[in-house]
Design a protein around this motif. Structure first.
Motif, mmCIF file in Angstrom:
data_model
loop_
_atom_site.group_PDB
_atom_site.id
_atom_site.type_symbol
_atom_site.label_atom_id
_atom_site.label_comp_id
_atom_site.label_asym_id
_atom_site.label_seq_id
_atom_site.Cartn_x
_atom_site.Cartn_y
_atom_site.Cartn_z
ATOM 1 N N THR A 1 0.824 -1.201 0.000
ATOM 2 C CA THR A 1 0.000 0.000 0.000
ATOM 3 C C THR A 1 0.858 1.250 0.000
ATOM 4 N N GLU B 1 -13.097 -2.351 -2.413
ATOM 5 C CA GLU B 1 -11.706 -2.014 -2.664
ATOM 6 C C GLU B 1 -11.668 -0.832 -3.624
ATOM 7 N N TRP B 2 -10.830 0.148 -3.336
ATOM 8 C CA TRP B 2 -10.707 1.374 -4.116
ATOM 9 C C TRP B 2 -12.098 1.898 -4.471
ATOM 10 N N ALA C 1 -7.905 3.319 -0.010
ATOM 11 C CA ALA C 1 -7.744 1.987 -0.594
ATOM 12 C C ALA C 1 -8.910 1.038 -0.343
ATOM 13 N N ASN D 1 -4.031 4.035 4.659
ATOM 14 C CA ASN D 1 -4.397 3.026 3.665
ATOM 15 C C ASN D 1 -3.883 1.623 3.978
ATOM 16 N N SER E 1 -6.416 -1.564 4.766
ATOM 17 C CA SER E 1 -6.267 -2.775 3.949
ATOM 18 C C SER E 1 -6.149 -4.005 4.842
#
Length: 184
Positions: free
Chosen positions: A14, A92-93, A127, A165, A169
């Motif tokens: 990340t 995700e994102w 993220a 981030n 994650s």
């Protein structure tokens, strides 16, 4: 249980992505804000998330009195919303669209994104995002990453809880759908 190898691999992956964004370029998370396993004397059930805004901490409960602690940023005064929620979506994102209230409060900052913003390194949700629901209703509150890591440990957001981030994650990979999340 998080292993050093898992955390370092997630952080390194990340961090490489984050370096591309201007707000997070060359930012080193202070040691005091790194995730760590802690003993806590609260009666929180294993497998739950608890956010304690006064200390800017999020706890992912591993077992009775044992938690993985993350440093967070929270909603600024008047925008932090406590409550009992469920994680009913994970992305995700994630893409992002400011709420009408956000646009009304600060049109200069948010009106240009009224039609939304695609996910990516410059997106304010970062993220990963965990979506907070009450029943079947999306509250529009999130536990998410950030492209502004220097805001961790402060009350600056529009109500959401934010993590670096690499930390979101890691948490994202641990938290199953349906998880209880309590914002105290």
């Amino acid at each position: 249980m998080i292993t050093r190898r898992t955390f370092l691999n997630t952080a390194a992956a990340t961090a490489g992505l984050a370096a591309a964004g201007p707000a997070s370029a060359q930012y080193l998370v202070p040691e005091s804000q790194l995730p760590r396993v802690v003993q806590i004397d609260r009666d929180y059930a294993p497998g739950e998330i608890h956010v304690e805004p006064q200390s800017f901490k999020l706890y992912w409960m591993l077992g009775p009195g044992l938690a993985l602690e993350y440093a967070v940023g929270i909603g600024r005064r008047g925008l932090y919303e406590s409550g009992d929620f469920r994680i009913n979506a994970k992305k995700e994102w994630p893409s992002w669209t400011p709420t009408p209230d956000m646009i009304e409060r600060d049109p200069a900052a948010y009106e240009q994104y009224a039609d939304g913003m695609e996910g990516g390194i410059n997106n304010p949700l970062g993220a990963r995002a965990l979506y907070l629901f009450q029943g079947n209703r999306d509250t529009f509150l999130r536990i998410h990453g950030t492209n502004a890591p220097r805001t961790i440990g402060s009350a600056v957001s529009n109500g959401c809880v934010r993590l670096v981030n690499s930390h979101i994650s890691d948490l994202y990979n641990r938290v199953p759908l349906g998880t209880r999340a309590v914002l105290h």
